[in-house]
Structure formats: structure tokens, C-alpha cells
Design a protein around this motif. Structure first.
Motif, PDB file in Angstrom:
ATOM      1  N   GLU A 173       0.847  -1.202   0.000  1.00 11.22           N
ATOM      2  CA  GLU A 173       0.000   0.000   0.000  1.00 11.22           C
ATOM      3  C   GLU A 173       0.874   1.240   0.000  1.00 11.22           C
ATOM      4  O   GLU A 173       1.509   1.536   1.012  1.00 11.22           O
ATOM      5  CB  GLU A 173      -0.916  -0.008   1.230  1.00 11.22           C
ATOM      6  N   PRO A 174       1.000   1.984  -1.116  1.00 10.42           N
ATOM      7  CA  PRO A 174       0.432   1.668  -2.425  1.00 10.42           C
ATOM      8  C   PRO A 174       1.283   0.643  -3.167  1.00 10.42           C
ATOM      9  O   PRO A 174       2.427   0.399  -2.789  1.00 10.42           O
ATOM     10  CB  PRO A 174       0.471   3.021  -3.142  1.00 10.42           C
ATOM     11  N   LEU A 183       8.227   7.475  -2.818  1.00 11.82           N
ATOM     12  CA  LEU A 183       6.958   7.276  -2.129  1.00 11.82           C
ATOM     13  C   LEU A 183       7.153   6.377  -0.917  1.00 11.82           C
ATOM     14  O   LEU A 183       8.113   5.616  -0.832  1.00 11.82           O
ATOM     15  CB  LEU A 183       5.909   6.676  -3.056  1.00 11.82           C
ATOM     16  N   ARG A 184       6.229   6.495   0.004  1.00 12.66           N
ATOM     17  CA  ARG A 184       6.258   5.688   1.215  1.00 12.66           C
ATOM     18  C   ARG A 184       5.254   4.548   1.058  1.00 12.66           C
ATOM     19  O   ARG A 184       4.137   4.762   0.598  1.00 12.66           O
ATOM     20  CB  ARG A 184       5.910   6.531   2.442  1.00 12.66           C
ATOM     21  N   VAL A 185       5.664   3.332   1.444  1.00 11.66           N
ATOM     22  CA  VAL A 185       4.790   2.171   1.319  1.00 11.66           C
ATOM     23  C   VAL A 185       4.658   1.489   2.674  1.00 11.66           C
ATOM     24  O   VAL A 185       5.528   1.599   3.543  1.00 11.66           O
ATOM     25  CB  VAL A 185       5.325   1.161   0.283  1.00 11.66           C
ATOM     26  N   THR A 186       3.567   0.775   2.819  1.00 11.23           N
ATOM     27  CA  THR A 186       3.324  -0.031   4.016  1.00 11.23           C
ATOM     28  C   THR A 186       3.130  -1.476   3.592  1.00 11.23           C
ATOM     29  O   THR A 186       2.369  -1.759   2.662  1.00 11.23           O
ATOM     30  CB  THR A 186       2.076   0.456   4.760  1.00 11.23           C
ATOM     31  N   GLU A 221       7.124  -0.318   7.407  1.00  8.90           N
ATOM     32  CA  GLU A 221       6.978   0.845   6.532  1.00  8.90           C
ATOM     33  C   GLU A 221       8.331   1.158   5.925  1.00  8.90           C
ATOM     34  O   GLU A 221       9.375   0.953   6.558  1.00  8.90           O
ATOM     35  CB  GLU A 221       6.450   2.046   7.322  1.00  8.90           C
ATOM     36  N   THR A 223      10.487   3.643   2.592  1.00  9.27           N
ATOM     37  CA  THR A 223      10.477   4.654   1.535  1.00  9.27           C
ATOM     38  C   THR A 223      11.140   4.062   0.296  1.00  9.27           C
ATOM     39  O   THR A 223      12.226   3.494   0.395  1.00  9.27           O
ATOM     40  CB  THR A 223      11.232   5.914   1.980  1.00  9.27           C
ATOM     41  N   THR A 334       2.145   9.754   1.492  1.00 12.18           N
ATOM     42  CA  THR A 334       2.414   8.625   0.596  1.00 12.18           C
ATOM     43  C   THR A 334       3.381   9.032  -0.496  1.00 12.18           C
ATOM     44  O   THR A 334       4.423   8.419  -0.680  1.00 12.18           O
ATOM     45  CB  THR A 334       1.108   8.111  -0.032  1.00 12.18           C
TER      46      THR A 334
END
Length: 381
Positions: A173-174, A183-186, A221, A223, A334
Motif C-alpha cells: 500500500e500503495p 513514495l512511502r509504502v506499508t 513501513e 520509503t 504517501t
């Protein structure tokens, strides 16, 4: 090979061993006397590695024939030992199996590893890395031997029951990014057993992973910094945590740089040292509810209000803020958006009111001066 005793009061003139393989046609071979009523012979290779052989002896003294009772045995090639797995709880998408070679006069060609009755691996080693795809597995190992009849497969080992805990990854996500963007993702999942300092996330050489933070055993999480020349398309993800590795196919997609979200507008484009100002930032995508903004040294962000693709920013500029252009970087939680720049210029100082003229003299002064000048001229004559 067998040895049998054949007795007859008149003497034995002939003796044979007779056999069938899996109740097929009879086959026979003569027995040779060894002395003292002992005869020896061989039952030839049955033509397969796993058959039931029934056999008996027929003998004659020249006048009468006799037949012995029937015996049987199973012809097979030996099995390896039962496969072994590491002690403790099995967590992961693979497991290492090991076994001992079978005891056999025949040379082992290789081994076949079967899972739930289906061959999934073939190896010449006595160990193998077995993929785990379900919560229960029934595993056997069999050897293939070089024999006079060619390469034959032997008996399977005793069955090993494997009940692993298989980690699963939820969709990122995303799960979509663009060339040249950050972008940052989880990442979340189940039974991931994430341990801070022992986790690695790999999406390919052209995507750098930084600021990786484990929130709990099943959540992290990170980046992602996608190279401007990153290959466009779908790619897999490799998650490593200690000795556990999880591969997720089609986990992330890289899009073209031309389609990337970015800042497309800024109004005004310049601010002065020592001033308070209101900026309006415009993006080509919807912004997150609580973005953060970096405008560089000397510019203090007082508030940000988001309305769709626009952000209204209240700010203050220090009197000694460095002059010149600076990139505007908006992090909406995000996406990290860029694309416009802000200029800090010198403070404008209005000029002081300075008058270079002489005021009009008081009434009656000008005629007096004219009269004095006239007297001076006449005196010089």
C-alpha cells in the motif's frame, strides 16, 4: 539366488526353480547340485523394481515328478532413510530436507522428492530445498538406481508429515509508483515474524529502499526511491526476515515518469525576506489530508489546508533567509511531490522623502532683495 534341499529315495535326476512375476507367465531355470542333496539356482531379474514374485521347486527322479509348496517375496530397490527437517517451528516458504542414501549394491543415479504424491524435485544430493505451499505436506524421497535393466526407481522413504507456518504478504500500500519518484509504502501480512534490524525488502536494483521501519511482527513501513530509468512494468517482491524469505509475485508496478504525480503550480512564485505570505500549491493529483512541506532554510510553515489537488500554505520568511531559488517538496504521507520552485528575494525598502528645492520666500522679501541688488550695481559705477 537360492539353495534348496531336494531328497528322493531313488535319487534326483532333474530339479528346477519355477516362478511368476505379478502372477504373469511361468519362468523356470535349472538347479545345479552342490552335493549332499543341496541344489542351487537363480531367479532372474524380474524386469521392474517393485514386483511380487511367486516361486516353487519342481524335481524328478526319472519316473516321478514332484512339486514343492509355493513361496513368495517382493522384489524392490531400497529406499533412502526418512527425510529430516530442522528442529523447531517451521516458518517460511521453503524447508531444507536431508536423508541418508539407501543400502544397495546398485549405484544411485539421483533422488526424486515427492510432495503429496507428486514429484516436485530431482537432485543428485542427499538434501533439497522444498517449496511449501500449504499447511500440510506429505513428503517422500526415492532413489533411482543404475541396474542391468537400466535406470529404475526404488522404494519411497517413509512418509514425512510437514505442518509449516507459511508467511503471507498482503498487497503493498500503495502498489504503484513512477519512474523518478519517491513514495512511502506499508507492507503487512500474517506470520511474517519481522524483527527490527533483520529485515530486508527487495523490489529490484532500480528501486532503492530506505527508512525501513518495523512497526510490529507483521507490519513494516519503508520509503521507495524509484530510479528515473527504472524498468516499467510489474515486478516481484522479496521479503527477508532473519532466515525467513517470502516471495510475492506481481507485488509492485512501475509506471512512466510522464504519468507521475507532481506539483504543477505555485502562486506567488516569490516571497520576500521578513514577510508573511500565503502560497497556493497545485498538484496533478489529489493530495493527502495532512501533508508536510519543506521550503528550505529560513521559511517557516505556519499552516497547510488541503482542498483536493490544492494546498493553501501560510508561511513566514526570516529576515536572514538565504536568497534565491529553492525546490518545493510536498510530502502528503504517501507521495513526495516536486515540480515547482520558490524564490526568496531581498526585502524591498521604500526610499526616504528627500526635497532638493528652495521654498518660496515670505511676502515682501523678494522686492527687498531686488532693491539691494540695484543699489549695489549703482555704487559700482
Amino acid at each position: 539366488y537360492l539353495e534348496v534341499s531336494v531328497l528322493d529315495d531313488l535319487g534326483v535326476s532333474e530339479a528346477w526353480v519355477v516362478w511368476t512375476v505379478d502372477e504373469g507367465d511361468e519362468q523356470r531355470a535349472p538347479l545345479s547340485p552342490l552335493g549332499a542333496d543341496v541344489y542351487a539356482g537363480e531367479i532372474s531379474a524380474p524386469g521392474a523394481a517393485d514386483v511380487d514374485v511367486s516361486w516353487w521347486i519342481e524335481a524328478s527322479d526319472g519316473e516321478n515328478d514332484t512339486t514343492s509348496s509355493q513361496g513368495s517375496f517382493r522384489a524392490y530397490l531400497a529406499a533412502p532413510s526418512i527425510p529430516a527437517v530442522p528442529d523447531g517451528r517451521l516458518v517460511g516458504s521453503t524447508v531444507t530436507l536431508s536423508w541418508e542414501p539407501p543400502e544397495s549394491p546398485h549405484t544411485v543415479v539421483d533422488y526424486l522428492v515427492s510432495r503429496d504424491g507428486t514429484v516436485v524435485l530431482q537432485t543428485e544430493d542427499t538434501n533439497a530445498e522444498l517449496p511449501l505451499i500449504d499447511e500440510v505436506h506429505f513428503v517422500t524421497v526415492s532413489a533411482r538406481f543404475e541396474t542391468s535393466l537400466g535406470t529404475l526407481e526404488g522404494d519411497p522413504s517413509p512418509t514425512l508429515l510437514i505442518t509449516p507456518t507459511i508467511p503471507e504478504i498482503d498487497p503493498l500500500e500503495p502498489a504503484y509508483g513512477w519512474q523518478g519518484t519517491t513514495l512511502r509504502v506499508t507492507l503487512t501480512g500474517t506470520d511474517l515474524l519481522l524483527v527490527s534490524g533483520e529485515v530486508d525488502l527487495d523490489l529490484g536494483e532500480d528501486i532503492a529502499v530506505s527508512e525501513l521501519s518495523v512497526r510490529n511482527a507483521d507490519r513494516l513501513e519503508a520509503t521507495l526511491e524509484i530510479d528515473i530509468e527504472a524498468e516499467v512494468g510489474v515486478r516481484s517482491l522479496l521479503l527477508t526476515s532473519g532466515e525467513v524469505e517470502v516471495v510475492e509475485l506481481e507485488a509492485f508496478t512501475v509506471g512512466m515518469a510522464s504519468d507521475a504525480p507532481q506539483l504543477v503550480g505555485l502562486d506567488p512564485v516569490a516571497v520576500e525576506q521578513g514577510a508573511h505570505a500565503t502560497l497556493v500549491l497545485t498538484a496533478n493529483t489529489e493530495l493527502g489530508d495532512a501533508p508536510s512541506l519543506d521550503l528550505g532554510d529560513g521559511v517557516i510553515i505556519e499552516s497547510i489546508e488541503v482542498d483536493g489537488a490544492e494546498a493553501t500554505v501560510e508561511l513566514a520568511v526570516a529576515r536572514d533567509a538565504p536568497l534565491g531559488e529553492r525546490a518545493v517538496v510536498l510530502d502528503d504521507g504517501t507521495l513526495i511531490l516536486e515540480g515547482v520552485s520558490l524564490r526568496v528575494r531581498d526585502q524591498t525598502v521604500p526610499p526616504e522623502a528627500v526635497c532638493g528645492c528652495v521654498g518660496a520666500p515670505a511676502s515682501g522679501v523678494l522686492p527687498l532683495l531686488v532693491g539691494l541688488l540695484g543699489l549695489i550695481r549703482r555704487s559700482r559705477r
